[in-house]
Write a protein that holds these residues in place. Structure first.
Motif, PDB file in Angstrom:
ATOM      1  N   LYS A 134       0.858  -1.203   0.000  1.00  0.00           N
ATOM      2  CA  LYS A 134       0.000   0.000   0.000  1.00  0.00           C
ATOM      3  C   LYS A 134       0.883   1.238   0.000  1.00  0.00           C
ATOM      4  O   LYS A 134       1.898   1.300   0.697  1.00  0.00           O
ATOM      5  N   ILE A 135       0.496   2.223  -0.820  1.00  0.00           N
ATOM      6  CA  ILE A 135       1.257   3.489  -0.891  1.00  0.00           C
ATOM      7  C   ILE A 135       0.885   4.345   0.315  1.00  0.00           C
ATOM      8  O   ILE A 135      -0.280   4.744   0.471  1.00  0.00           O
ATOM      9  N   LEU A 136       1.879   4.632   1.172  1.00  0.00           N
ATOM     10  CA  LEU A 136       1.634   5.432   2.367  1.00  0.00           C
ATOM     11  C   LEU A 136       1.700   6.921   2.051  1.00  0.00           C
ATOM     12  O   LEU A 136       0.874   7.715   2.549  1.00  0.00           O
ATOM     13  N   ASP A 137       2.674   7.322   1.264  1.00  0.00           N
ATOM     14  CA  ASP A 137       2.743   8.722   0.821  1.00  0.00           C
ATOM     15  C   ASP A 137       3.624   8.803  -0.410  1.00  0.00           C
ATOM     16  O   ASP A 137       4.381   7.872  -0.720  1.00  0.00           O
ATOM     17  N   MET A 138       3.523   9.936  -1.114  1.00  0.00           N
ATOM     18  CA  MET A 138       4.254  10.149  -2.360  1.00  0.00           C
ATOM     19  C   MET A 138       4.816  11.562  -2.352  1.00  0.00           C
ATOM     20  O   MET A 138       4.205  12.484  -1.814  1.00  0.00           O
ATOM     21  N   LYS A 139       6.007  11.710  -2.963  1.00  0.00           N
ATOM     22  CA  LYS A 139       6.582  13.045  -3.122  1.00  0.00           C
ATOM     23  C   LYS A 139       7.416  13.069  -4.391  1.00  0.00           C
ATOM     24  O   LYS A 139       7.951  12.043  -4.819  1.00  0.00           O
ATOM     25  N   PRO A 140       7.500  14.241  -5.028  1.00  0.00           N
ATOM     26  CA  PRO A 140       8.297  14.335  -6.255  1.00  0.00           C
ATOM     27  C   PRO A 140       9.773  14.033  -5.977  1.00  0.00           C
ATOM     28  O   PRO A 140      10.287  14.311  -4.892  1.00  0.00           O
ATOM     29  N   ASP A 182      -3.443   3.705  -2.562  1.00  0.00           N
ATOM     30  CA  ASP A 182      -3.660   2.623  -3.541  1.00  0.00           C
ATOM     31  C   ASP A 182      -2.892   1.370  -3.129  1.00  0.00           C
ATOM     32  O   ASP A 182      -1.790   1.433  -2.574  1.00  0.00           O
ATOM     33  N   CYS A 183      -3.523   0.224  -3.443  1.00  0.00           N
ATOM     34  CA  CYS A 183      -2.837  -1.063  -3.279  1.00  0.00           C
ATOM     35  C   CYS A 183      -2.172  -1.402  -4.607  1.00  0.00           C
ATOM     36  O   CYS A 183      -2.810  -1.326  -5.677  1.00  0.00           O
ATOM     37  N   ILE A 199      -3.029  -1.301 -10.366  1.00  0.00           N
ATOM     38  CA  ILE A 199      -3.761  -0.871  -9.182  1.00  0.00           C
ATOM     39  C   ILE A 199      -4.694  -2.005  -8.773  1.00  0.00           C
ATOM     40  O   ILE A 199      -5.528  -2.456  -9.560  1.00  0.00           O
ATOM     41  N   LEU A 200      -4.571  -2.453  -7.533  1.00  0.00           N
ATOM     42  CA  LEU A 200      -5.337  -3.591  -7.040  1.00  0.00           C
ATOM     43  C   LEU A 200      -6.540  -3.122  -6.234  1.00  0.00           C
ATOM     44  O   LEU A 200      -6.618  -1.951  -5.832  1.00  0.00           O
ATOM     45  N   PRO A 201      -7.522  -3.992  -5.993  1.00  0.00           N
ATOM     46  CA  PRO A 201      -8.681  -3.601  -5.165  1.00  0.00           C
ATOM     47  C   PRO A 201      -8.246  -3.091  -3.794  1.00  0.00           C
ATOM     48  O   PRO A 201      -7.237  -3.537  -3.233  1.00  0.00           O
ATOM     49  N   GLU A 202      -9.034  -2.171  -3.242  1.00  0.00           N
ATOM     50  CA  GLU A 202      -8.668  -1.516  -1.974  1.00  0.00           C
ATOM     51  C   GLU A 202      -8.588  -2.487  -0.811  1.00  0.00           C
ATOM     52  O   GLU A 202      -7.836  -2.272   0.140  1.00  0.00           O
ATOM     53  N   ASP A 203      -9.400  -3.564  -0.895  1.00  0.00           N
ATOM     54  CA  ASP A 203      -9.434  -4.500   0.232  1.00  0.00           C
ATOM     55  C   ASP A 203      -8.417  -5.627   0.098  1.00  0.00           C
ATOM     56  O   ASP A 203      -8.482  -6.622   0.813  1.00  0.00           O
ATOM     57  N   SER A 204      -7.465  -5.481  -0.805  1.00  0.00           N
ATOM     58  CA  SER A 204      -6.452  -6.516  -0.981  1.00  0.00           C
ATOM     59  C   SER A 204      -5.590  -6.606   0.267  1.00  0.00           C
ATOM     60  O   SER A 204      -5.097  -5.584   0.765  1.00  0.00           O
ATOM     61  N   PRO A 205      -5.390  -7.798   0.835  1.00  0.00           N
ATOM     62  CA  PRO A 205      -4.606  -7.942   2.068  1.00  0.00           C
ATOM     63  C   PRO A 205      -3.125  -7.640   1.828  1.00  0.00           C
ATOM     64  O   PRO A 205      -2.534  -8.162   0.882  1.00  0.00           O
ATOM     65  N   LEU A 206      -2.539  -6.793   2.682  1.00  0.00           N
ATOM     66  CA  LEU A 206      -1.135  -6.423   2.525  1.00  0.00           C
ATOM     67  C   LEU A 206      -0.240  -7.622   2.813  1.00  0.00           C
ATOM     68  O   LEU A 206      -0.489  -8.401   3.735  1.00  0.00           O
ATOM     69  N   GLY A 207       0.825  -7.734   1.991  1.00  0.00           N
ATOM     70  CA  GLY A 207       1.775  -8.822   2.164  1.00  0.00           C
ATOM     71  C   GLY A 207       1.346 -10.123   1.513  1.00  0.00           C
ATOM     72  O   GLY A 207       2.146 -11.065   1.435  1.00  0.00           O
ATOM     73  N   ALA A 208       0.082 -10.196   1.066  1.00  0.00           N
ATOM     74  CA  ALA A 208      -0.385 -11.434   0.416  1.00  0.00           C
ATOM     75  C   ALA A 208       0.255 -11.577  -0.965  1.00  0.00           C
ATOM     76  O   ALA A 208       0.601 -10.586  -1.617  1.00  0.00           O
ATOM     77  N   ARG A 209       0.415 -12.811  -1.396  1.00  0.00           N
ATOM     78  CA  ARG A 209       0.964 -13.030  -2.737  1.00  0.00           C
ATOM     79  C   ARG A 209      -0.027 -12.524  -3.779  1.00  0.00           C
ATOM     80  O   ARG A 209      -1.236 -12.746  -3.679  1.00  0.00           O
ATOM     81  N   LEU A 210       0.519 -11.862  -4.795  1.00  0.00           N
ATOM     82  CA  LEU A 210      -0.329 -11.300  -5.841  1.00  0.00           C
ATOM     83  C   LEU A 210      -1.136 -12.396  -6.553  1.00  0.00           C
ATOM     84  O   LEU A 210      -2.316 -12.201  -6.870  1.00  0.00           O
ATOM     85  N   ILE A 211      -0.509 -13.573  -6.771  1.00  0.00           N
ATOM     86  CA  ILE A 211      -1.218 -14.637  -7.495  1.00  0.00           C
ATOM     87  C   ILE A 211      -2.402 -15.161  -6.686  1.00  0.00           C
ATOM     88  O   ILE A 211      -3.400 -15.627  -7.253  1.00  0.00           O
TER      89      ILE A 211
END
Length: 805
Positions: free
Chosen positions: A49-55, A87-88, A135-147
């Motif tokens: 999950k993206i926590l923050d972004m900066k240029p 975003d996930c 970009i994955l669904p918002e409820d995607s569990p963090l650390g879970a394998r993408l597959i």
């Protein structure tokens, strides 16, 4: 054929592990060539999950993202702009190897550290989109394998289906095999008819002009169709099977093809001229542009699906571009049919065009699944494309009911004794019945000796009793059969009546003597046999008459080779060839005791001097020249001792002999009788010979060279000058000498023969030279004298032969 194992698990309950299932399928004839996983290449990519972004402070086009996988935070430099905080995303951490053998490493980009990579679909080999990161669904569990999140942890079977098992070219067909082996219950998808949403009496117009190539054609119309992308589950399933997703309608037809093995095709109904379907043969030179945007020329052997004006699809192979489903399509004509497999095979080969549909049609689909497959697809389109059923299904069947019955279920019987004999092992009848029921082969009747079954329509490969035995063996398990040695009684073959090696040697010898081999007809005329003066009854009395002769000149089988050889000689002489020799080794035929018999003989005719050269200037050969040739091939045949007797009637009375070896006449040779030569218009002396090859073979085999160890002891020679009564044959004297000497005799020859004044009247003098040698000892004088005395006593007693003083 690729199938995800999860699909098989949806169609049957309590299936074994993929590895065990693959072993079962392979042992039952559906070889699983490979077990793979869709997500194997990206198994280490996780959800973050993206926590923050900066240029990026040193690059205008880069962004520094702080992301978390739920356990640890990472700083990632990224060039994409489509993401935002919260975003996930798909994260490849340091050390992960992406498709293309691209390894992620920790590095600095323009002075900022980057501890991984945020991935796009193309970088993960999941699609062609490279415009931004995934970009994955918002409820995607963090650390879970993408597959796991995307459902790409599929186990894929790659199955090699043999051409005789088209029923296994589908998920349901494969599940049938697994369920039969495991006893699992099958759960089939709903393929029942749907009620019409509008115009309940509407039936699409279908004209079946060629019933032989298409015994069943069905069509169903769906309205208010909304064309769009397929849901993810459908896309993933098709991609797991190696099929590209097109849109929701086309994907539904492809799913049913893979699920039930029945190819379907969706036409844009509004693009069909006259909104009607005509199933017919193509007209010579007719053109169609198929959906691969290739223009193809058709011929009258190809079946097409046409509208009121022109072809819209090559039946069973590929649809036409003009009527394909597009984004503007709202009304669908859904085709489901059974096409004649050989016709599809020929069309596909002629056009150089193969498809998933043609691959199944040319092997044969299930006739009884044509209608259920259409309804199964219609239900999917109602669910996924908002379609509505318009009216009833149009069904066009051939009027030949026997054809339809052949394509449907059929009754067969299996005798248990036949099954056990074919398999070489006794199988319990109860086990056989259980095997058939597990394969959905209905048991109709059974008794102590046999079982009658009804084979379902999807098993077109089972058409005879032996096919049922194959199913028993396949399901019983080839590894369950006890290994046994094959038993077959072996008998020594009887030797051929005529030795081939001897024939080859005789052929080489005669050719070397200047003779040419001839081949004449086995049929001849009765008058030709009668004309040849060889003891008339021998040639005509036992002749075999042909019941249906080609012509009157070939009405009997030849009893002798001479009439045909002499006719050939006459033709040669009439054409100016005056020096030649012809020989033939062939069969003569005769009837005896109401049965047909054959004899293999060697016959030859010599005219002039076939061996004429500067050393041999004779204008024609004589009896003694022929005798030299005969002596040569008798030596090859192993005939060492023989008697010369007066010749048959066909020979000159003073220049012909018969040869007797042992107690059998084996042949004759000499000058052809002048009257016979005149009959065949042959000038000068004509020499002929004939020998029985079967008799020669007996001597040839008896006199084959055999190894005998050389004696190291000296030989002893004795000459015997004997007085024989006039008329006594030297051969009889030789026989007595050989008998009395036994194994001591190494050689015997007649070296002198005299009749004159110094010999008493009525007597002749004959000198015989004996060579004696022992294999065990040196012969002394007493031993030799004893042998000689024994010879003289026997000769005196049996032939009145005495020693000349």
């Amino acid at each position: 054929m690729k199938l995800p194992y999860s699909w098989l698990n949806e169609l049957a309950f309590n299936l074994p592990s993929p590895e065990k299932a693959a072993e079962i399928l392979t042992m039952r004839g559906l070889e699983v060539e490979e077990i793979s996983s869709v997500g194997e290449e990206i198994k280490d990519v996780v959800v973050a999950k993206i926590l923050d972004m900066k240029p990026h402070p040193n690059a205008d086009k880069l962004t520094v993202c702080h992301v978390s996988d739920g356990k640890k935070d990472y700083s990632i430099v990224c060039g994409a702009k489509n993401m935002k905080t919260g975003d996930c995303v798909a994260l490849a951490r340091v050390g992960v190897v992406l498709p293309g053998n691209f390894k992620i490493e920790k590095r600095k980009l323009r002075g900022e550290k980057s501890e991984g990579m945020l991935c796009s679909s193309r970088e993960l080999n999941l699609g062609d989109d490279h415009s931004g990161i995934m970009i994955l669904p918002e409820d995607s569990p963090l650390g879970a394998r993408l597959i796991d999140v995307l459902g790409f942890n599929e186990v894929i079977f790659d199955i090699n289906v043999t051409p005789n098992r088209p029923d296994a070219l589908s998920a349901i067909g494969v599940v049938r095999e697994l369920a039969a082996a495991c006893g699992a219950a099958i759960h089939l998808p709903d393929a029942s008819p749907l009620p019409a949403d509008a115009s309940p009496d509407f039936v699409p117009s279908i004209t079946l002009e060629d019933e032989d190539l298409c015994p069943r054609y069905t069509g169903l119309v769906l309205r208010d169709v909304q064309i769009g992308p397929s849901p993810e589950w459908l896309k993933n399933r098709l991609e797991a099977c190696g099929v590209r997703s097109i849109n929701n309608v086309v994907d539904c037809t492809n799913l049913v093809l893979l699920e039930m093995g029945q190819p379907l095709h969706a036409f844009d109904m509004k693009k069909l001229h006259g909104e009607r379907i005509v199933v017919r043969r193509a007209r010579p030179g007719e053109l169609i542009r198929t959906i691969d945007d290739e223009k193809r020329t058709l011929d009258e052997d190809m079946l097409v699906i046409a509208d009121a004006e022109h072809p819209t699809a090559v039946a069973g192979v590929m649809g036409g571009l003009e009527t394909e489903v597009s984004d503007t399509t709202t009304t669908i004509f859904l085709e489901s049919a059974f096409f004649h497999p050989p016709s599809i095979r020929r069309t596909s080969k002629k056009l150089g065009l193969s498809s998933e549909a043609s691959y199944r049609f040319e092997r044969g689909v299930d006739f009884e699944s044509v209608i259920p497959a259409a309804y199964r697809c219609a239900r999917l389109m109602v669910e996924l494309a908002g379609a509505k059923i318009a009216g009833r299904m149009g069904i066009a069947d051939t009027k030949d009911q026997s054809h339809l019955q052949r394509l449907g279920a059929r009754k067969l019987s299996l005798h248990f004794d036949y099954c056990n004999r074919l398999l070489g092992q006794e199988i319990d009848p109860d086990k056989i019945a259980d095997i058939f029921q597990s394969l959905q082969i209905e048991v109709i009747e059974r008794d102590a000796d046999s079982i009658s079954v009804r084979v379902p329509s999807f098993r077109q490969d089972i058409s005879r009793q032996a096919d049922l035995v194959e199913e028993v063996a396949r399901c019983y398990g080839y590894n369950e059969f006890a290994p046994t040695l094959l038993y077959a009684p072996v008998s020594h073959p009887e030797p051929q009546k005529v030795d081939r090696k001897m024939v080859s040697q005789l052929r080489d010898y005669l050719t070397g003597e200047g003779l040419c081999e001839a081949v004449t007809y086995s049929f001849t005329r009765v008058d030709e046999l009668k004309a040849f003066p060889l003891q008339d009854a021998d040639l005509t009395h036992d002749a075999v008459t042909i019941q249906n002769p080609i012509n009157i000149h070939e009405s009997v089988m030849r009893t002798s080779l001479f009439p045909a050889l002499l006719q050939a000689a006459r033709r040669n002489v009439s054409r100016g060839n005056s020096d030649f020799g012809l020989y033939e080794m062939a069969r003569g035929f005769y009837a005896k005791d109401s049965d047909l018999h054959e004899s293999r003989v060697l016959a030859a005719v010599l005219v002039g001097n076939p061996h004429q050269e500067w050393r041999n200037q004779k204008s024609e050969m004589d009896f003694f020249d022929l005798k030299g040739i005969v002596d040569g091939f008798l030596s090859i045949a192993g005939v060492r001792r023989f008697r010369a007797l007066p010749g048959p009637d066909c020979l000159h009375p003073k220049r012909g002999v018969q040869i007797q070896a042992g107690k059998k006449i084996i042949g004759f040779y000499g000058e052809l009788h002048p009257s016979a030569a005149e009959l065949y218009e042959l000038p000068g002396r004509v020499l002929i010979m004939e020998f029985d090859l079967e008799s020669l073979t007996e001597f040839y085999r008896l006199n084959q060279p055999a190894y005998r160890s050389f004696s190291s002891f000296p030989s002893v020679k004795r000459d015997l000058a004997l007085l024989l009564p006039q008329g006594t044959e030297a051969q009889k004297v030789e026989e007595i000498i050989r008998r009395e000497c036994g194994e001591l005799l190494e050689d015997l020859c007649l070296f002198d023969y005299y009749r004159g004044k110094q010999v008493a009247e009525g007597r002749v003098s004959a000198g015989f030279r004996l060579t004696l040698r022992s294999q065990r000892e040196t012969l002394n004088e007493e031993q030799v004298d004893s042998v000689v005395e024994s010879i003289l006593e026997t000769l005196k007693k049996e032939l009145d032969v005495s020693l000349r003083s």
